[in-house]
Design a protein around this motif. Structure first.
Motif, PDB file in Angstrom:
ATOM      1  N   GLY A 258       0.786  -1.227   0.000  1.00 18.02           N
ATOM      2  CA  GLY A 258       0.000   0.000   0.000  1.00 18.02           C
ATOM      3  C   GLY A 258       0.812   1.268   0.000  1.00 18.02           C
ATOM      4  N   CYS A 259       2.147   1.175  -0.118  1.00 19.96           N
ATOM      5  CA  CYS A 259       3.018   2.354  -0.083  1.00 19.96           C
ATOM      6  C   CYS A 259       3.982   2.315  -1.262  1.00 19.96           C
ATOM      7  CB  CYS A 259       3.811   2.407   1.227  1.00 19.96           C
ATOM      8  SG  CYS A 259       2.822   2.391   2.727  1.00 19.96           S
ATOM      9  N   THR A 260       4.604   3.447  -1.517  1.00 21.86           N
ATOM     10  CA  THR A 260       5.689   3.517  -2.497  1.00 21.86           C
ATOM     11  C   THR A 260       6.980   3.859  -1.768  1.00 21.86           C
ATOM     12  OG1 THR A 260       5.219   5.854  -2.936  1.00 21.86           O
ATOM     13  CG2 THR A 260       4.158   4.231  -4.365  1.00 21.86           C
ATOM     14  N   THR A 287       6.174   6.576   1.062  1.00 24.92           N
ATOM     15  CA  THR A 287       4.992   7.430   0.952  1.00 24.92           C
ATOM     16  C   THR A 287       3.751   6.540   1.017  1.00 24.92           C
ATOM     17  OG1 THR A 287       6.172   9.048  -0.402  1.00 24.92           O
ATOM     18  CG2 THR A 287       3.763   9.110  -0.454  1.00 24.92           C
ATOM     19  N   CYS A 288       2.914   6.768   2.024  1.00 28.77           N
ATOM     20  CA  CYS A 288       1.707   5.985   2.230  1.00 28.77           C
ATOM     21  C   CYS A 288       0.510   6.935   2.335  1.00 28.77           C
ATOM     22  CB  CYS A 288       1.799   5.144   3.504  1.00 28.77           C
ATOM     23  SG  CYS A 288       3.244   4.062   3.578  1.00 28.77           S
ATOM     24  N   ASN A 289      -0.476   6.732   1.466  1.00 26.24           N
ATOM     25  CA  ASN A 289      -1.671   7.586   1.469  1.00 26.24           C
ATOM     26  C   ASN A 289      -1.311   9.069   1.336  1.00 26.24           C
ATOM     27  OD1 ASN A 289      -3.397   5.325   1.840  1.00 26.24           O
ATOM     28  ND2 ASN A 289      -2.966   5.386   4.055  1.00 26.24           N
ATOM     29  N   GLY A 290      -0.316   9.339   0.505  1.00 26.28           N
ATOM     30  CA  GLY A 290       0.082  10.718   0.256  1.00 26.28           C
ATOM     31  C   GLY A 290       0.957  11.334   1.320  1.00 26.28           C
ATOM     32  N   GLN A 291       1.282  10.588   2.381  1.00 25.12           N
ATOM     33  CA  GLN A 291       2.127  11.105   3.455  1.00 25.12           C
ATOM     34  C   GLN A 291       3.453  10.353   3.493  1.00 25.12           C
ATOM     35  OE1 GLN A 291      -0.116  10.913   7.100  1.00 25.12           O
ATOM     36  NE2 GLN A 291      -1.176  12.831   6.676  1.00 25.12           N
ATOM     37  N   GLN A 292       4.539  11.113   3.637  1.00 28.97           N
ATOM     38  CA  GLN A 292       5.872  10.518   3.691  1.00 28.97           C
ATOM     39  C   GLN A 292       6.245  10.202   5.139  1.00 28.97           C
ATOM     40  OE1 GLN A 292       9.936  12.428   2.461  1.00 28.97           O
ATOM     41  NE2 GLN A 292       8.959  11.679   0.580  1.00 28.97           N
ATOM     42  N   GLN A 293       6.781   9.011   5.350  1.00 33.12           N
ATOM     43  CA  GLN A 293       7.171   8.608   6.705  1.00 33.12           C
ATOM     44  C   GLN A 293       8.379   7.693   6.637  1.00 33.12           C
ATOM     45  OE1 GLN A 293       4.310   5.006   7.849  1.00 33.12           O
ATOM     46  NE2 GLN A 293       3.141   6.829   7.216  1.00 33.12           N
ATOM     47  N   SER A 318       6.800   2.939  12.162  1.00 35.10           N
ATOM     48  CA  SER A 318       7.055   4.318  11.742  1.00 35.10           C
ATOM     49  C   SER A 318       7.858   5.038  12.803  1.00 35.10           C
ATOM     50  CB  SER A 318       5.736   5.057  11.527  1.00 35.10           C
ATOM     51  OG  SER A 318       4.999   5.122  12.724  1.00 35.10           O
TER      52      SER A 318
END
Length: 319
Positions: A258-260, A287-293, A318
């Motif tokens: 689900g992430c890039t 990047t998951c759901n438009g948020q970088q972590q 995270s």
């Protein structure tokens, strides 16, 4: 009937007294065992000063410790001598740290990035950077003195070392190579160091083994090492048999479900007796759901294939 009743009561009373006596004996035995265990526990001791206090001793980033299975070992750290940073080693013998010894006194320039590995019988190996060169020194047994520092590679940085219980050691490091950097290893056995036959990284025209992608190495009990490093935003690994690298180059990182993936770095590696199994952990920016972590992830190397990403047990994925 009354006589029978009195007999039953007396029997129950005797049983109760016996049970009470057994319980009391058990409590006494447990108390005695606890007291004996407490007497066997080592009493807390005051901290032992190995060197200093002094303002010329470097920060903990220049400090490393290694202890062999037989309890011998050593502590390596950096300390200024005449304003120049040098490498000092305090031997661990008989459970006590000895007076520190300067092991790079023969070199005029400043030293940095010391690493240390201890083997049974007093074997102790030390590597460090001096004048953009990688140097090694050590001793082969208890009572032996440290050998003069010997150059192993030029243009080097970021050394990492690991040793087996049988005295075979690997030293991974980075060297400058034209427009980029190479990840290399050296192999130690029987008192001699030897460089491996080729670089481990995928390409020389990049940042392999630099910055937060510095190489790490784990030597397995079967004498084979697994080396990991950062390259091109990924975490790569390769096995080395003495001075012969494996032809297989593996990538430990991958995008979580689900992430890039943006990048991966800061690899660490661990193994035990069988080099077919190794655990590699690293930091991955995703990047998951438009948020970088940033996440801490691990991947188990099984033969020449990674089993799949997982977050270390008990840790959040995270940070």
């Amino acid at each position: 009937m009354q006589a029978a009743s009195r007999g039953a009561v007396a029997h129950r009373g005797a049983a109760a007294r016996l049970a009470l006596a057994l319980a009391a004996a058990l409590v006494t035995l447990l108390a005695a065992s606890a007291q004996a265990a407490a007497q066997q526990q080592p009493m807390p001791t005051s901290p032992i000063t190995i060197d200093g206090p002094s303002g010329v001793i470097s920060t903990p980033s220049g400090l490393a410790l290694s202890i062999a299975r037989d309890g011998s070992g050593g502590l390596v750290y950096l300390k200024q001598v005449g304003g120049v940073q040098h490498v000092f080693v305090s031997l661990l013998q008989g459970g006590l740290f000895q007076a520190p010894v300067e092991v790079d006194a023969a070199l005029a320039g400043a030293s940095s990035q010391p690493v240390i590995a201890a083997g049974d019988g007093g074997l102790l190996l030390v590597g460090f950077i001096n004048g953009a060169g990688l140097y090694v020194t050590g001793r082969t047994s208890r009572g032996a003195t440290f050998s003069p520092p010997a150059p192993l590679a030029s243009g080097a940085l970021n050394p990492a070392i690991s040793i087996t219980d049988f005295g075979k050691a690997y030293l991974a490091f980075t060297v400058a190579d034209g427009p980029g950097h190479d990840v290399r290893t050296a192999y130690y056995y029987g008192g001699r160091w030897a460089l491996e036959s080729a670089a481990l990284n995928a390409t020389s025209a990049d940042d392999a083994g630099t910055g937060s992608g510095a190489p790490q190495v784990a030597a397995a009990g079967d004498g084979v090492a697994i080396v990991v490093w950062g390259e091109g935003g990924h975490v790569l690994s390769r096995r080395v048999w003495a001075t012969s690298p494996s032809v297989v180059l593996e990538q430990a990182d991958a995008p979580p479900s689900g992430c890039t993936e943006v990048s991966a770095d800061e690899p660490v590696v661990g193994t035990e007796g069988d080099s077919s199994y190794a655990q590699v952990a690293f930091r991955e920016l995703v990047t998951c759901n438009g948020q970088q972590q940033s996440r801490v992830l691990a991947n188990r190397l099984h033969g020449s294939i990674y089993d799949g990403l997982e977050a270390p047990a008990g840790l959040s994925d995270s940070s």
